[in-house]
Write a protein that holds these residues in place. Structure first.
Motif, PDB file in Angstrom:
ATOM      1  N   LEU A 103       0.832  -1.214   0.000  1.00 29.39           N
ATOM      2  CA  LEU A 103       0.000   0.000   0.000  1.00 29.39           C
ATOM      3  C   LEU A 103       0.860   1.256   0.000  1.00 29.39           C
ATOM      4  O   LEU A 103       0.621   2.191  -0.772  1.00 29.39           O
ATOM      5  CB  LEU A 103      -0.933  -0.003   1.215  1.00 29.39           C
ATOM      6  CG  LEU A 103      -2.198  -0.850   1.118  1.00 29.39           C
ATOM      7  CD1 LEU A 103      -2.883  -0.943   2.475  1.00 29.39           C
ATOM      8  CD2 LEU A 103      -3.159  -0.256   0.083  1.00 29.39           C
ATOM      9  N   CYS A 104       1.863   1.272   0.868  1.00 27.56           N
ATOM     10  CA  CYS A 104       2.744   2.450   0.937  1.00 27.56           C
ATOM     11  C   CYS A 104       3.525   2.625  -0.363  1.00 27.56           C
ATOM     12  O   CYS A 104       3.695   3.752  -0.843  1.00 27.56           O
ATOM     13  CB  CYS A 104       3.708   2.311   2.114  1.00 27.56           C
ATOM     14  SG  CYS A 104       2.918   2.405   3.730  1.00 27.56           S
ATOM     15  N   ALA A 105       3.984   1.522  -0.947  1.00 23.84           N
ATOM     16  CA  ALA A 105       4.742   1.607  -2.195  1.00 23.84           C
ATOM     17  C   ALA A 105       3.873   2.096  -3.345  1.00 23.84           C
ATOM     18  O   ALA A 105       4.385   2.678  -4.316  1.00 23.84           O
ATOM     19  CB  ALA A 105       5.342   0.241  -2.538  1.00 23.84           C
ATOM     20  N   SER A 106       2.567   1.878  -3.250  1.00 22.50           N
ATOM     21  CA  SER A 106       1.655   2.255  -4.334  1.00 22.50           C
ATOM     22  C   SER A 106       1.208   3.706  -4.262  1.00 22.50           C
ATOM     23  O   SER A 106       0.657   4.229  -5.231  1.00 22.50           O
ATOM     24  CB  SER A 106       0.417   1.338  -4.312  1.00 22.50           C
ATOM     25  OG  SER A 106       0.783  -0.016  -4.437  1.00 22.50           O
ATOM     26  N   ILE A 107       1.416   4.350  -3.128  1.00 18.58           N
ATOM     27  CA  ILE A 107       1.019   5.753  -2.968  1.00 18.58           C
ATOM     28  C   ILE A 107       2.173   6.634  -3.427  1.00 18.58           C
ATOM     29  O   ILE A 107       3.271   6.582  -2.874  1.00 18.58           O
ATOM     30  CB  ILE A 107       0.658   6.056  -1.506  1.00 18.58           C
ATOM     31  CG1 ILE A 107      -0.531   5.181  -1.072  1.00 18.58           C
ATOM     32  CG2 ILE A 107       0.324   7.535  -1.331  1.00 18.58           C
ATOM     33  CD1 ILE A 107      -0.874   5.296   0.395  1.00 18.58           C
ATOM     34  N   PRO A 108       1.976   7.461  -4.458  1.00 21.38           N
ATOM     35  CA  PRO A 108       3.081   8.241  -5.046  1.00 21.38           C
ATOM     36  C   PRO A 108       3.469   9.461  -4.218  1.00 21.38           C
ATOM     37  O   PRO A 108       3.381  10.603  -4.660  1.00 21.38           O
ATOM     38  CB  PRO A 108       2.526   8.642  -6.412  1.00 21.38           C
ATOM     39  CG  PRO A 108       1.049   8.731  -6.200  1.00 21.38           C
ATOM     40  CD  PRO A 108       0.703   7.671  -5.205  1.00 21.38           C
ATOM     41  N   VAL A 109       3.886   9.218  -2.981  1.00 18.09           N
ATOM     42  CA  VAL A 109       4.341  10.292  -2.088  1.00 18.09           C
ATOM     43  C   VAL A 109       5.751   9.933  -1.642  1.00 18.09           C
ATOM     44  O   VAL A 109       5.953   8.905  -0.982  1.00 18.09           O
ATOM     45  CB  VAL A 109       3.415  10.454  -0.871  1.00 18.09           C
ATOM     46  CG1 VAL A 109       3.965  11.510   0.077  1.00 18.09           C
ATOM     47  CG2 VAL A 109       1.995  10.805  -1.311  1.00 18.09           C
ATOM     48  N   LEU A 110       6.719  10.750  -1.989  1.00 21.87           N
ATOM     49  CA  LEU A 110       8.116  10.394  -1.753  1.00 21.87           C
ATOM     50  C   LEU A 110       8.445  10.172  -0.279  1.00 21.87           C
ATOM     51  O   LEU A 110       9.053   9.150   0.055  1.00 21.87           O
ATOM     52  CB  LEU A 110       9.029  11.471  -2.364  1.00 21.87           C
ATOM     53  CG  LEU A 110      10.527  11.139  -2.402  1.00 21.87           C
ATOM     54  CD1 LEU A 110      10.774   9.858  -3.198  1.00 21.87           C
ATOM     55  CD2 LEU A 110      11.309  12.298  -3.028  1.00 21.87           C
ATOM     56  N   PRO A 111       8.075  11.076   0.662  1.00 19.76           N
ATOM     57  CA  PRO A 111       8.441  10.839   2.068  1.00 19.76           C
ATOM     58  C   PRO A 111       7.841   9.554   2.645  1.00 19.76           C
ATOM     59  O   PRO A 111       8.400   8.962   3.564  1.00 19.76           O
ATOM     60  CB  PRO A 111       7.877  12.078   2.794  1.00 19.76           C
ATOM     61  CG  PRO A 111       7.796  13.133   1.736  1.00 19.76           C
ATOM     62  CD  PRO A 111       7.448  12.399   0.479  1.00 19.76           C
ATOM     63  N   LEU A 112       6.694   9.116   2.106  1.00 18.84           N
ATOM     64  CA  LEU A 112       6.063   7.892   2.595  1.00 18.84           C
ATOM     65  C   LEU A 112       6.930   6.667   2.331  1.00 18.84           C
ATOM     66  O   LEU A 112       6.757   5.631   2.992  1.00 18.84           O
ATOM     67  CB  LEU A 112       4.694   7.713   1.939  1.00 18.84           C
ATOM     68  CG  LEU A 112       3.827   6.541   2.418  1.00 18.84           C
ATOM     69  CD1 LEU A 112       3.486   6.693   3.901  1.00 18.84           C
ATOM     70  CD2 LEU A 112       2.558   6.430   1.583  1.00 18.84           C
ATOM     71  N   GLN A 113       7.876   6.782   1.419  1.00 19.25           N
ATOM     72  CA  GLN A 113       8.710   5.626   1.078  1.00 19.25           C
ATOM     73  C   GLN A 113       9.632   5.222   2.227  1.00 19.25           C
ATOM     74  O   GLN A 113      10.106   4.081   2.265  1.00 19.25           O
ATOM     75  CB  GLN A 113       9.513   5.906  -0.190  1.00 19.25           C
ATOM     76  CG  GLN A 113       8.652   6.215  -1.409  1.00 19.25           C
ATOM     77  CD  GLN A 113       7.475   5.259  -1.550  1.00 19.25           C
ATOM     78  OE1 GLN A 113       7.640   4.044  -1.598  1.00 19.25           O
ATOM     79  NE2 GLN A 113       6.261   5.819  -1.616  1.00 19.25           N
ATOM     80  N   TYR A 114       9.866   6.127   3.186  1.00 18.03           N
ATOM     81  CA  TYR A 114      10.624   5.721   4.369  1.00 18.03           C
ATOM     82  C   TYR A 114       9.870   4.617   5.120  1.00 18.03           C
ATOM     83  O   TYR A 114      10.470   3.649   5.604  1.00 18.03           O
ATOM     84  CB  TYR A 114      10.854   6.914   5.296  1.00 18.03           C
ATOM     85  CG  TYR A 114      11.859   7.913   4.784  1.00 18.03           C
ATOM     86  CD1 TYR A 114      13.176   7.544   4.513  1.00 18.03           C
ATOM     87  CD2 TYR A 114      11.501   9.250   4.575  1.00 18.03           C
ATOM     88  CE1 TYR A 114      14.110   8.463   4.049  1.00 18.03           C
ATOM     89  CE2 TYR A 114      12.421  10.185   4.114  1.00 18.03           C
ATOM     90  CZ  TYR A 114      13.722   9.785   3.846  1.00 18.03           C
ATOM     91  OH  TYR A 114      14.635  10.704   3.384  1.00 18.03           O
ATOM     92  N   VAL A 115       8.552   4.779   5.236  1.00 20.26           N
ATOM     93  CA  VAL A 115       7.721   3.750   5.879  1.00 20.26           C
ATOM     94  C   VAL A 115       7.740   2.472   5.040  1.00 20.26           C
ATOM     95  O   VAL A 115       7.805   1.358   5.567  1.00 20.26           O
ATOM     96  CB  VAL A 115       6.276   4.255   6.069  1.00 20.26           C
ATOM     97  CG1 VAL A 115       5.415   3.181   6.743  1.00 20.26           C
ATOM     98  CG2 VAL A 115       6.254   5.536   6.883  1.00 20.26           C
ATOM     99  N   THR A 116       7.676   2.645   3.719  1.00 21.00           N
ATOM    100  CA  THR A 116       7.728   1.497   2.815  1.00 21.00           C
ATOM    101  C   THR A 116       8.997   0.684   3.039  1.00 21.00           C
ATOM    102  O   THR A 116       8.961  -0.549   3.096  1.00 21.00           O
ATOM    103  CB  THR A 116       7.675   1.961   1.342  1.00 21.00           C
ATOM    104  OG1 THR A 116       6.528   2.782   1.147  1.00 21.00           O
ATOM    105  CG2 THR A 116       7.620   0.779   0.396  1.00 21.00           C
ATOM    106  N   PHE A 117      10.116   1.371   3.165  1.00 19.26           N
ATOM    107  CA  PHE A 117      11.399   0.685   3.348  1.00 19.26           C
ATOM    108  C   PHE A 117      11.386  -0.171   4.618  1.00 19.26           C
ATOM    109  O   PHE A 117      11.863  -1.309   4.629  1.00 19.26           O
ATOM    110  CB  PHE A 117      12.546   1.692   3.421  1.00 19.26           C
ATOM    111  CG  PHE A 117      12.726   2.518   2.179  1.00 19.26           C
ATOM    112  CD1 PHE A 117      12.183   2.128   0.968  1.00 19.26           C
ATOM    113  CD2 PHE A 117      13.429   3.721   2.230  1.00 19.26           C
ATOM    114  CE1 PHE A 117      12.352   2.887  -0.177  1.00 19.26           C
ATOM    115  CE2 PHE A 117      13.611   4.486   1.076  1.00 19.26           C
ATOM    116  CZ  PHE A 117      13.064   4.071  -0.117  1.00 19.26           C
ATOM    117  N   ILE A 118      10.835   0.387   5.702  1.00 17.45           N
ATOM    118  CA  ILE A 118      10.814  -0.336   6.984  1.00 17.45           C
ATOM    119  C   ILE A 118       9.923  -1.564   6.897  1.00 17.45           C
ATOM    120  O   ILE A 118      10.311  -2.670   7.296  1.00 17.45           O
ATOM    121  CB  ILE A 118      10.338   0.602   8.113  1.00 17.45           C
ATOM    122  CG1 ILE A 118      11.354   1.737   8.323  1.00 17.45           C
ATOM    123  CG2 ILE A 118      10.146  -0.176   9.411  1.00 17.45           C
ATOM    124  CD1 ILE A 118      10.878   2.826   9.264  1.00 17.45           C
TER     125      ILE A 118
END
Length: 483
Positions: free
Chosen positions: A374-389
């Protein structure tokens, strides 16, 4: 503790952990290496000029063929990571530790030297080098997993740590990227990795057995420079059996079951849904890692400094996989002990309560993957920190949970074959990552929305697996005569 001296065992354990951490799974730091390759203009001749863009515009709009080439290299290498599990395990079983390690060193050194001497004008050998790097790394891991047998009751913890170190080794390509940004050439870094083969050879002949480390250890067992004791060969175990935390319990359970043919398990609904569970989650991880550079470039609007910063952040989180890996095993061990106590009180099937302990792990892994997706699919760059974790935790849980379920859900005499079958079939599914990437870059015009939504819906199928296992276990508890 019987067997070799404590200093020798500790030296073997620590150097093995360092070997897995520094070499075994470096492929999964691919995003960091791609950043360096792009800076070095690898495959840049595939970029097409766009008359509608200014001469100083970013390359993201007209370099899809370059991104596809990098994606294809990772697809082939990641496919080999799974597909070669069965043949490399056979090599270790058949030809034993020394031969398997020498083969690993050959593949690994050949790969690092090939990468060291590639350039923008001769980048095609990467298609050969990256798969060879992967196969060498798998053999390093497999030959080191048996070290857990030297430590008796701590065997499971050590095996889990080695698998976590395999995940964390992806950070090595981050170090290469950081050194590159400080002026150390890519060639120099990979020549250094090649030179480390001297260390691998030293471990092979000084700290590792010629054959296998048996479990449990005979009182007079010796290894390394010492000649193996007679009877060592009789203690050989299948590499996959050595690798799995829960092997002892499943061995006892297998003796109590009516033995069935391999194909009756291979074609069972339980294995089919497990394959769906593993393949879907693994596809998400491989697609994400293989396309991360392109994703970050799009989200950052082509800002190379932001792409570099986020690539570093991703690689740093991967390093913590070694800390995440033991938690899944701890969860399953605690639940299994609890359910076994209940089984003694109620007279329930021991096989049912053992398998039931895998249900929370399977469910949690699916939840982690869903959150990561879900996080990877949302095109918001700062959210990718959560995606990585979420991605690193999910991946750490995935492979330990896969092996644990196969040991708990099937007889031990079929484990090696079923493990190889599942990993091979999931490798074939992982090949979908390249056509999906090509679809995004081509017909979908760099918009991954439809692909992400489809994969998210497919991810929901993974929850069917733990539900069916739970329902099956409940029926077992009510009727212990069921298989």
């Amino acid at each position: 503790m019987a067997g070799p001296s404590l200093p020798l065992r500790v030296a073997t354990f620590l150097t093995g952990l360092l070997e897995c951490l520094g070499f075994a799974g470096v492929l999964f730091g691919w995003a960091s290496l791609v950043f360096v390759f792009k800076t070095e203009r690898y495959f840049e001749d595939l970029c097409e000029a766009d008359a509608g863009l200014l001469s100083n515009a970013t390359e993201q709009a007209d370099c899809k063929a370059q991104d596809e080439r990098f994606s294809l290299i990772f697809t082939v290498a990641s496919f080999m990571n799974n597909f070669m599990t069965l043949p490399t395990g056979y090599i270790f079983d058949r030809f034993k530790t020394t031969v398997a390690r020498l083969l690993a060193i050959f593949f690994y050194t050949s790969a690092t030297l090939t990468i060291a001497f590639t350039s923008a004008d001769s980048a095609v050998p990467l298609f050969l080098a990256m798969p060879m790097l992967t196969v060498g790394g798998i053999l390093f891991l497999i030959t080191n997993l048996q070290i857990g047998n030297l430590f008796g009751k701590h065997r499971s913890t050590i095996i889990t740590l080695y698998n976590g170190a395999f995940d964390s080794s992806s950070a090595i390509f981050l170090f290469i990227k950081l050194l590159y940004e400080q002026g150390i050439s890519l060639r120099a870094s990979f020549i250094f990795l090649s030179a480390c083969s001297i260390w691998h050879v030293g471990r092979t002949f000084l700290l590792m057995p010629r054959g296998h480390i048996p479990y449990p250890l005979p009182p007079n067992y010796s290894y390394g420079k010492s000649k193996p004791v007679p009877g060592e060969e009789n203690g050989n175990r299948n590499v996959y059996q050595l690798a799995i935390t829960w092997k002892e319990e499943t061995g006892r359970r297998a003796q109590q079951q009516n033995l069935r043919s391999f194909w009756s398990y291979a074609l069972s609904r339980r294995l089919a849904w497990h394959l769906v569970w593993l393949s879907v989650i693994q596809l998400w991880h491989y697609l994400f890692i293989g396309t991360l550079n392109s994703l970050l470039t799009n989200l950052a609007g082509g800002d190379s400094s932001q792409v570099s910063a986020y690539t570093n952040a991703f690689a740093i989180t991967q390093f913590f996989g070694v800390l995440c890996a033991p938690w899944n095993g701890l969860l399953m061990d605690r639940l299994k002990q609890r359910y076994q106590r209940e089984a003694k009180r109620t007279g329930s099937s021991a096989a049912a309560v053992a398998l039931l302990s895998a249900v929370p792990s399977l469910t949690l892994t699916s939840l982690l993957c869903l959150g990561f997706a879900l996080c990877a699919s949302i095109p918001v760059l700062p959210l990718q920190y959560v995606t990585f974790i979420l991605q690193v935790v999910s991946r750490s849980f995935l492979y330990g949970g896969n092996a644990a379920f196969l040991t708990l859900g099937f007889p031990s005499e079929h484990f090696g074959k079923l493990f190889g079958l599942v990993m091979t079939l999931s490798a074939i599914v992982s090949l979908l990552q390249f056509p999906l990437f090509a679809l995004i870059k081509g017909p979908l015009q760099n918009n991954p929305l439809y692909v992400n939504v489809t994969l998210l819906l497919t991810t929901l199928l993974t929850f069917v697996h733990p539900f069916l296992v739970y329902r099956e276990c409940r029926s077992w508890k009510e009727d212990p005569s069921k298989p």
